[in-house]
Design a protein around this motif. Structure first.
Motif, PDB file in Angstrom:
ATOM      1  N   LYS A   1       0.865  -1.254   0.155  1.00 31.82           N
ATOM      2  CA  LYS A   1       0.119   0.031  -0.081  1.00 31.82           C
ATOM      3  C   LYS A   1       0.854   1.107  -0.017  1.00 31.82           C
ATOM      4  CE  LYS A   1      -4.362  -1.443   0.240  1.00 31.82           C
ATOM      5  NZ  LYS A   1      -5.525  -1.267  -0.900  1.00 31.82           N
ATOM      6  N   GLU A   2       0.441   2.162  -0.901  1.00 30.24           N
ATOM      7  CA  GLU A   2       1.239   3.309  -0.820  1.00 30.24           C
ATOM      8  C   GLU A   2       0.650   4.590   0.299  1.00 30.24           C
ATOM      9  OE1 GLU A   2       2.798   6.748  -4.006  1.00 30.24           O
ATOM     10  OE2 GLU A   2       1.527   5.264  -4.479  1.00 30.24           O
ATOM     11  N   LYS A   3       1.363   5.019   0.998  1.00 28.55           N
ATOM     12  CA  LYS A   3       0.787   5.785   2.112  1.00 28.55           C
ATOM     13  C   LYS A   3       1.325   7.369   1.608  1.00 28.55           C
ATOM     14  CE  LYS A   3       0.722   4.666   6.313  1.00 28.55           C
ATOM     15  NZ  LYS A   3      -0.722   4.406   6.442  1.00 28.55           N
ATOM     16  N   GLU A   4       0.266   8.379   1.892  1.00 25.70           N
ATOM     17  CA  GLU A   4       0.491   9.722   1.484  1.00 25.70           C
ATOM     18  C   GLU A   4       0.963  10.699   2.732  1.00 25.70           C
ATOM     19  OE1 GLU A   4      -2.656  11.386  -0.536  1.00 25.70           O
ATOM     20  OE2 GLU A   4      -2.688   9.977  -2.295  1.00 25.70           O
ATOM     21  N   LEU A   5       1.771  11.198   2.448  1.00 34.32           N
ATOM     22  CA  LEU A   5       2.336  12.234   3.609  1.00 34.32           C
ATOM     23  C   LEU A   5       1.715  13.693   3.540  1.00 34.32           C
ATOM     24  CD1 LEU A   5       6.176  10.944   4.079  1.00 34.32           C
ATOM     25  CD2 LEU A   5       3.805  10.085   5.405  1.00 34.32           C
ATOM     26  N   VAL A   6       1.547  14.265   4.528  1.00 34.26           N
ATOM     27  CA  VAL A   6       1.067  15.993   4.272  1.00 34.26           C
ATOM     28  C   VAL A   6       1.982  16.592   5.261  1.00 34.26           C
ATOM     29  CG1 VAL A   6      -1.312  15.037   3.937  1.00 34.26           C
ATOM     30  CG2 VAL A   6      -0.533  15.269   6.165  1.00 34.26           C
ATOM     31  N   GLY A   7       2.004  17.874   4.870  1.00 41.84           N
ATOM     32  CA  GLY A   7       2.960  19.026   5.533  1.00 41.84           C
ATOM     33  C   GLY A   7       4.127  19.082   5.120  1.00 41.84           C
ATOM     34  N   GLU A   8       5.250  18.893   6.049  1.00 37.53           N
ATOM     35  CA  GLU A   8       6.645  19.163   5.403  1.00 37.53           C
ATOM     36  C   GLU A   8       7.082  17.753   4.860  1.00 37.53           C
ATOM     37  OE1 GLU A   8       8.354  22.886   7.729  1.00 37.53           O
ATOM     38  OE2 GLU A   8       7.944  21.043   8.984  1.00 37.53           O
ATOM     39  N   VAL A   9       6.845  17.607   3.561  1.00 40.54           N
ATOM     40  CA  VAL A   9       7.216  16.189   3.080  1.00 40.54           C
ATOM     41  C   VAL A   9       8.459  15.985   2.693  1.00 40.54           C
ATOM     42  CG1 VAL A   9       6.206  14.308   1.281  1.00 40.54           C
ATOM     43  CG2 VAL A   9       4.624  15.886   2.335  1.00 40.54           C
ATOM     44  N   PRO A  10       9.245  14.867   2.908  1.00 35.34           N
ATOM     45  CA  PRO A  10      10.470  14.836   2.509  1.00 35.34           C
ATOM     46  C   PRO A  10      10.818  14.526   1.028  1.00 35.34           C
ATOM     47  CG  PRO A  10       9.839  12.793   3.505  1.00 35.34           C
ATOM     48  CD  PRO A  10       8.891  13.779   3.860  1.00 35.34           C
ATOM     49  N   GLY A  11      11.607  15.121   0.273  1.00 38.61           N
ATOM     50  CA  GLY A  11      11.662  15.085  -1.174  1.00 38.61           C
ATOM     51  C   GLY A  11      12.252  13.693  -1.661  1.00 38.61           C
ATOM     52  N   ALA A  12      12.362  13.595  -3.142  1.00 41.44           N
ATOM     53  CA  ALA A  12      12.637  12.217  -3.603  1.00 41.44           C
ATOM     54  C   ALA A  12      14.214  12.218  -3.084  1.00 41.44           C
ATOM     55  CB  ALA A  12      12.481  12.468  -4.961  1.00 41.44           C
ATOM     56  N   ARG A  13      14.704  10.809  -2.663  1.00 43.22           N
ATOM     57  CA  ARG A  13      16.189  10.471  -2.441  1.00 43.22           C
ATOM     58  C   ARG A  13      16.534   9.208  -2.322  1.00 43.22           C
ATOM     59  NH1 ARG A  13      16.120  13.822   3.069  1.00 43.22           N
ATOM     60  NH2 ARG A  13      14.780  15.192   1.829  1.00 43.22           N
ATOM     61  N   TYR A  14      17.577   8.811  -2.210  1.00 40.79           N
ATOM     62  CA  TYR A  14      18.060   7.529  -2.318  1.00 40.79           C
ATOM     63  C   TYR A  14      19.239   7.358  -1.303  1.00 40.79           C
ATOM     64  CZ  TYR A  14      21.773   8.209  -5.330  1.00 40.79           C
ATOM     65  OH  TYR A  14      22.960   8.795  -6.067  1.00 40.79           O
ATOM     66  N   GLY A  15      19.691   6.293  -0.729  1.00 44.23           N
ATOM     67  CA  GLY A  15      20.764   6.333   0.167  1.00 44.23           C
ATOM     68  C   GLY A  15      20.407   7.020   1.600  1.00 44.23           C
ATOM     69  N   HIS A  16      19.230   6.794   2.229  1.00 49.61           N
ATOM     70  CA  HIS A  16      18.905   7.495   3.249  1.00 49.61           C
ATOM     71  C   HIS A  16      18.306   6.474   4.329  1.00 49.61           C
ATOM     72  CE1 HIS A  16      15.488   7.328   0.836  1.00 49.61           C
ATOM     73  NE2 HIS A  16      14.657   7.549   1.813  1.00 49.61           N
TER      74      HIS A  16
ATOM     75  N   SER B   1      20.059  13.401  -3.676  1.00 52.45           N
ATOM     76  CA  SER B   1      19.148  13.629  -4.685  1.00 52.45           C
ATOM     77  C   SER B   1      19.684  14.706  -5.918  1.00 52.45           C
ATOM     78  CB  SER B   1      17.817  14.367  -4.028  1.00 52.45           C
ATOM     79  OG  SER B   1      16.822  14.637  -5.061  1.00 52.45           O
ATOM     80  N   TYR B   2      18.864  14.897  -7.050  1.00 51.70           N
ATOM     81  CA  TYR B   2      19.464  15.652  -8.054  1.00 51.70           C
ATOM     82  C   TYR B   2      19.444  17.039  -7.458  1.00 51.70           C
ATOM     83  CZ  TYR B   2      18.835  11.869 -11.334  1.00 51.70           C
ATOM     84  OH  TYR B   2      19.178  10.457 -11.949  1.00 51.70           O
ATOM     85  N   MET B   3      20.200  17.784  -8.184  1.00 47.96           N
ATOM     86  CA  MET B   3      20.383  19.068  -8.118  1.00 47.96           C
ATOM     87  C   MET B   3      18.926  19.811  -8.070  1.00 47.96           C
ATOM     88  SD  MET B   3      23.764  20.610  -9.816  1.00 47.96           S
ATOM     89  CE  MET B   3      25.429  20.077  -9.097  1.00 47.96           C
ATOM     90  N   PRO B   4      18.521  20.870  -7.337  1.00 49.81           N
ATOM     91  CA  PRO B   4      17.286  21.895  -7.498  1.00 49.81           C
ATOM     92  C   PRO B   4      17.100  21.903  -9.018  1.00 49.81           C
ATOM     93  CG  PRO B   4      18.367  22.594  -5.587  1.00 49.81           C
ATOM     94  CD  PRO B   4      19.382  21.464  -6.354  1.00 49.81           C
ATOM     95  N   ALA B   5      15.904  22.239  -9.432  1.00 43.90           N
ATOM     96  CA  ALA B   5      15.426  22.350 -10.817  1.00 43.90           C
ATOM     97  C   ALA B   5      16.312  23.858 -11.301  1.00 43.90           C
ATOM     98  CB  ALA B   5      14.107  22.538 -11.019  1.00 43.90           C
ATOM     99  N   GLY B   6      16.288  24.768 -10.536  1.00 44.31           N
ATOM    100  CA  GLY B   6      16.856  25.960 -10.886  1.00 44.31           C
ATOM    101  C   GLY B   6      18.336  26.008 -11.036  1.00 44.31           C
ATOM    102  N   GLU B   7      19.203  24.973 -10.300  1.00 45.77           N
ATOM    103  CA  GLU B   7      20.425  24.875 -10.635  1.00 45.77           C
ATOM    104  C   GLU B   7      21.152  23.942 -11.592  1.00 45.77           C
ATOM    105  OE1 GLU B   7      22.020  24.197  -6.818  1.00 45.77           O
ATOM    106  OE2 GLU B   7      20.743  25.587  -5.578  1.00 45.77           O
ATOM    107  N   ARG B   8      20.130  22.974 -12.239  1.00 41.98           N
ATOM    108  CA  ARG B   8      20.676  21.989 -13.024  1.00 41.98           C
ATOM    109  C   ARG B   8      20.772  22.717 -14.587  1.00 41.98           C
ATOM    110  NH1 ARG B   8      16.378  17.213 -12.296  1.00 41.98           N
ATOM    111  NH2 ARG B   8      17.980  15.937 -13.585  1.00 41.98           N
ATOM    112  N   THR B   9      21.835  22.239 -14.938  1.00 47.79           N
ATOM    113  CA  THR B   9      22.096  22.482 -16.295  1.00 47.79           C
ATOM    114  C   THR B   9      22.302  21.414 -17.125  1.00 47.79           C
ATOM    115  OG1 THR B   9      24.933  22.512 -15.913  1.00 47.79           O
ATOM    116  CG2 THR B   9      23.532  24.582 -15.522  1.00 47.79           C
ATOM    117  N   THR B  10      22.854  21.578 -18.531  1.00 48.03           N
ATOM    118  CA  THR B  10      22.934  20.331 -19.307  1.00 48.03           C
ATOM    119  C   THR B  10      24.142  19.510 -19.105  1.00 48.03           C
ATOM    120  OG1 THR B  10      21.940  21.742 -21.218  1.00 48.03           O
ATOM    121  CG2 THR B  10      23.103  19.495 -21.809  1.00 48.03           C
ATOM    122  N   GLU B  11      25.108  20.096 -18.333  1.00 47.55           N
ATOM    123  CA  GLU B  11      26.147  19.333 -18.270  1.00 47.55           C
ATOM    124  C   GLU B  11      26.076  18.656 -17.018  1.00 47.55           C
ATOM    125  OE1 GLU B  11      29.813  21.667 -18.501  1.00 47.55           O
ATOM    126  OE2 GLU B  11      29.581  22.101 -20.382  1.00 47.55           O
TER     127      GLU B  11
END
Length: 533
Positions: free
Chosen positions: A125-140, A160-170
């Protein structure tokens, strides 16, 4: 303590770095691998069997009301012991898919039922979290704390990946450490909150977490910012007060430098063994450690490691998981050796005492379970082999409904005659049956004995058939007899059907014109004959 090489049987490619191993209802489960055969195992979850130095996997099914569990690698996995009437379960958060997609979902994995043939069915079952939800990550890591009669989950670390505003093509696929925040959420309502502590100033991932009552200990870990594995050890205390929770952190100076290690419990108490991991990018940690949690805190003690083989010592990487209390499943790469068909060597590391080993052997000796899988081609679209049945019998059968699990159907199998003693020497136990042939998942293969009133079904295993013979017999149209009625040497060809020949009657042509006939007297016939002569 033993280190035994293990040979995987047609499943070496399913065990990849980052996969997870769980222990649920006494069975070791594997998930998170890459490229499983979806038609034979749509859930991607397998049961692990270690027997006679062989590693074999058995497909595990989910209940009808379960959600899809993607193949997550390096997720946060936490075991929930039974409490407040709830069964044993596992929490799975985050992870990285084979397509390099990082998940932020939270899943609850429990046992749905056990069939009369010992078939394990899980519920996800997938459980939904509300409030200050942790973002996507691995190795935690994710842990359980209990305070003032309440229970909550603690999530920390990861990448996790860099924030969307900081990610470039490289740097689009570049990963960074997640902010060093502690997320606290409850399982009943799913309310999540984020907390920042001054002691946790740097992000860390692939660390270890141990919890007891209201304390969680974070040990080791790797930091991308400094590219180091400092010997860190934090003690996080969580008080679940009536209003808002109170969190405090203490830095301990007895940590060790380690990352990506695997742990196993050695009993119901808070005792663990730490195996594997890395001291640096080019150095594995060959030592073992014993971790004990008590009222005084945490105790780290050196533990005698097994006698490592040369393949393990000289390998650059290794991975694995807990294969039960006091045991590990360890894998090291073959380092590109052309003589080896598999990509990894597998080892079973056991830290059990001799008495525990004798008890385990005695238990296995009394069991009638069979986990033999041959190298024949599996019949993906069928879970049962049929012999001597007409096409219309297959169409009227209800085998197409086997994919939809029904608990009532399993309970009624003992009354429908499927699990009856098929012959005097029947060895199939409905309470302990395991797949004997590779073509079986939920039911044993059967042969229809033609002797007797109307015939009867016989388990192919009781006929002492090899799988090669079983597959060859399934291609013919013959009559078979069980061991009580003569056995296979007295098989007969099914007599051909007597088909009555069709009577071919000439077709009548509609509106057919017949040539006209002229009636003449004998005198006229004589006249015309003389005329033409």
């Amino acid at each position: 303590m033993t280190l035994q090489p293990v040979t995987p049987v047609n499943c070496a490619s399913l065990l990849q770095p980052g996969c997870s191993m769980l222990q649920l209802d006494g069975e070791v489960l594997l998930f998170g691998q890459k490229g499983w055969p979806k038609r034979s195992c749509p859930t991607g979850v397998f049961g692990i069997r270690l027997k006679s130095s062989e590693l074999k996997l058995r497909a595990i099914s989910f209940s009808n009301d379960s959600c899809y569990l993607p193949p997550l690698r390096c997720p946060a996995v936490c075991r929930l012991d039974p409490y407040d009437g709830l069964p044993e379960s596992y929490l799975i958060h985050g992870g990285r898919t084979p397509n390099n997609e990082i998940s932020s979902s939270l899943y609850l994995l429990t046992m749905d039922s056990r069939g009369c043939n010992r078939k394990l069915t899980l519920r996800c079952k997938e459980k939904e979290l509300v409030g200050e939800v942790p973002g996507a990550r691995y190795g935690h890591t994710i842990s359980i704390v209990q305070s003032h009669g309440k229970t909550a989950c603690v999530l920390f670390g990861g990448r996790s990946y860099m924030p969307a505003g900081e990610r470039t093509t490289e740097s689009w696929n570049s990963v960074v450490d997640c902010p060093p925040q502690v997320f606290l959420f409850d399982l009943e309502f799913g309310c999540s909150s984020a907390h920042t502590l001054p002691e946790l100033s740097d992000g860390q991932s692939f660390h270890l977490a141990f919890s007891r009552e209201d304390c969680v200990y974070f040990l080791g870990g790797h930091s991308i910012t400094s590219d180091s594995r400092p010997p860190r050890l934090f003690c996080l205390r969580v008080e679940l007060l009536q209003g808002s929770p109170l969190l405090s952190c203490e830095i301990l100076h007895t940590g060790i430098s380690i990352s990506s290690a695997i742990i196993t419990r050695t009993g119901p108490a808070h005792r663990y063994i730490v195996l594997g991991g890395y001291k640096s990018d080019s150095q594995k940690r060959m030592e073992c450690s014993s971790v004990i949690l008590d009222e005084k805190g945490i105790q780290l003690e050196p533990f005698e490691p097994p006698q490592w083989t040369q393949d393990i010592v000289h390998s650059r990487t290794w991975f694995g998981g807990s294969a039960g209390e006091g045991s590990f499943l360890l894998a090291v790469p073959t380092e590109g050796r052309p003589s080896q068909s598999d990509m990894h060597y597998f080892y079973h590391v056991s830290f059990q005492t001799e008495e525990d080993g004798k008890e385990e052997e005695g238990t296995q000796g009394c069991s009638q379970e069979s986990t033999d899988y041959d190298n024949s081609t599996p019949l993906e679209d069928s879970e049962e082999l049929y012999f001597g049945r007409e096409p219309h019998e297959l169409e009227e059968s209800s085998d197409g409904e086997e994919d939809a699990y029904k608990e009532d159907d399993e309970e009624d199998e003992s009354q429908t005659g499927y699990w009856i003693k098929c012959s005097l020497g029947c060895q199939v136990d409905p309470n302990k049956w395991e797949p004997f042939y590779s073509t079986e998942l939920h039911r044993p293969a059967m042969i229809f004995c033609s002797r007797g009133e109307g015939g009867h079904w016989v388990h192919a295993q009781c006929m002492e058939l090899s799988e090669i013979l079983l597959l060859r017999l399934s291609q013919g149209n013959k009559r078979y007899f069980c061991l009580d009625h003569g056995g296979l040497p007295y098989q007969e060809m099914t007599p051909p059907r007597q088909v009555t020949p069709l009577k071919r009657t000439p077709l009548k042509v509609k509106d057919r014109k017949t040539p006209p006939t002229i009636k003449m007297s004998p005198a006229k016939k004589s006249f015309f004959r003389r005329l033409f002569d």
